[in-house]
Design an enzyme around this catalytic site. Structure first.
Site, PDB file in Angstrom:
ATOM      1  N   LYS A 131       0.864  -1.191   0.000  1.00 44.53           N
ATOM      2  CA  LYS A 131       0.000   0.000   0.000  1.00 44.53           C
ATOM      3  C   LYS A 131       0.893   1.232   0.000  1.00 44.53           C
ATOM      4  O   LYS A 131       1.679   1.448   0.920  1.00 44.53           O
ATOM      5  CB  LYS A 131      -0.900  -0.019   1.226  1.00 44.53           C
ATOM      6  CG  LYS A 131      -1.788   1.218   1.323  1.00 44.53           C
ATOM      7  CD  LYS A 131      -2.793   1.093   2.451  1.00 44.53           C
ATOM      8  CE  LYS A 131      -3.600   2.359   2.607  1.00 44.53           C
ATOM      9  NZ  LYS A 131      -4.564   2.273   3.704  1.00 44.53           N
ATOM     10  N   LYS A 186      -2.194  -1.478  -3.882  1.00 47.43           N
ATOM     11  CA  LYS A 186      -3.047  -0.293  -3.812  1.00 47.43           C
ATOM     12  C   LYS A 186      -2.199   0.965  -3.863  1.00 47.43           C
ATOM     13  O   LYS A 186      -1.183   1.024  -3.182  1.00 47.43           O
ATOM     14  CB  LYS A 186      -3.807  -0.358  -2.486  1.00 47.43           C
ATOM     15  CG  LYS A 186      -4.672   0.827  -2.217  1.00 47.43           C
ATOM     16  CD  LYS A 186      -5.353   0.660  -0.907  1.00 47.43           C
ATOM     17  CE  LYS A 186      -6.060   1.967  -0.611  1.00 47.43           C
ATOM     18  NZ  LYS A 186      -6.386   2.105   0.764  1.00 47.43           N
TER      19      LYS A 186
END
Ligand code: PBG
Length: 311
Positions: A183, A236
């Protein structure tokens, strides 16, 4: 002929629909920066999820907005917290719906950071290990409410192993962990923070989320989560990080999820509203690109719309 030789296909079961449930509202409240996305009351959430499931959506990813925030994110792991109540309601009304919960503290902390934090002006110091303890409590409370999958999005070190142990010790050996493994600290999360009311009050998340410049580090982050017991790994944001999706899938071969984040959604929505892009065509192409890059699951605010388009 083209269909015959096509390498990639998108299917409805690839999509996960993110939903925001708020303890502070009745009905639904539109999110200004994300046209078509709403904060939902508990009642509206259940309605929305039941409809989505009937339309063919297999799973939802749940975010909670509590009425009360504090320094220890106590509503994140409260038995009667908004997420815990929402999970119980969803599993009761729609037992076959796969309920994934976002496990994080930022929505529940007064300061909006993903862990216990101290501040020195704009400098933020997050206490990793103490935060992990709260994340374990949060994940176990979600599982005990009936969540099928818990998805830690905080990026603290060691949390996947700690959550796996915590779940197993509490008897939730079948609860799946979908780890936000790679992330990145991204400007593309802006609209989400409006939706989830989780904008940091000071500093930023670069101390715990990854540097956009680093791909090898992303693989090390994923490797750690896999060793610690992640069942599904996520990359992400999505669109600007397809190279990472590709490398993660090639290297680990695990079920790989990609998060088509709020900023990616807002961009296409804004362009489409101006008549500059064809929304349906761009979104379908984007989804195909995620699959081509190796994603098995796609978390997207268009899931509901895709159910109509792909029917
Ligand atoms: C919570 C969390 C965020 C997103 C998912 N979980 C925000 C953040 O890390 O700041 C972003 C999702 C999106 O932008 O759609 N930590």
């Amino acid at each position: 002929m083209r269909t015959l030789v096509r390498e990639t296909a998108i299917e409805l079961h690839d999509f996960v629909l993110p939903l925001f449930v708020s303890e502070k509202i009745t009905g639904r409240a539109p999110v200004g920066t994300m046209p078509g996305v709403f904060q939902l009351s508990l009642e509206e959430l259940v309605k929305e999820a039941v409809e989505a499931h009937a339309a063919g959506i297999a799973s939802v990813l749940l975010f909670g907005i509590p009425a009360h925030k504090d320094e220890l994110a106590s509503q994140a792991y409260a038995e009667e917290g908004i997420v815990q109540r929402a999970v119980r309601a969803l599993k009761k009304e729609c037992p076959k719906l796969i309920v994934i919960t976002d496990v994080c503290l930022c929505e529940f902390m007064v300061h909006g950071h993903c862990g216990i934090a101290d501040f020195d002006g704009e400098d933020v110091h997050v206490h990793n290990d103490e935060s992990v303890e709260l994340l374990v409590k949060t994940a176990v409370s979600h599982a005990s409410a009936g969540a099928d999958i818990v998805a830690p999005s905080d990026m603290m070190d060691g949390r996947i192993g700690a959550i796996r142990t915590g779940l197993d010790e509490a008897g939730f050996t079948d609860t799946v962990i979908m780890s936000y493994a790679a992330k990145f600290a991204s400007a593309f999360y802006g609209p989400f923070r409006d939706a989830a009311e989780s904008t940091p009050q000071a500093g930023d998340r670069r101390g715990y989320q990854m540097d956009a410049a680093n791909a090898r580090e992303a693989l090390r982050e994923v490797e750690l989560d896999v060793e610690e017991g992640a069942d599904i790994v996520m990359v992400k944001p999505g669109m600007p990080y397809l190279d990472i999706v590709w490398r993660v899938k090639e290297r680990f071969g695990l079920p790989t999820a990609v998060y088509n984040v709020s900023g990616e959604y807002a961009m296409i929505k804004a362009a489409a509203a101006n008549g500059w892009l064809d929304e349906r065509a761009t979104v379908l192409e984007q989804m195909l690109a995620f699959k081509r890059a190796g994603a098995d699951l796609i978390i997207t605010y268009w899931a509901r719309q895709l159910a109509e388009w792909l029917r």
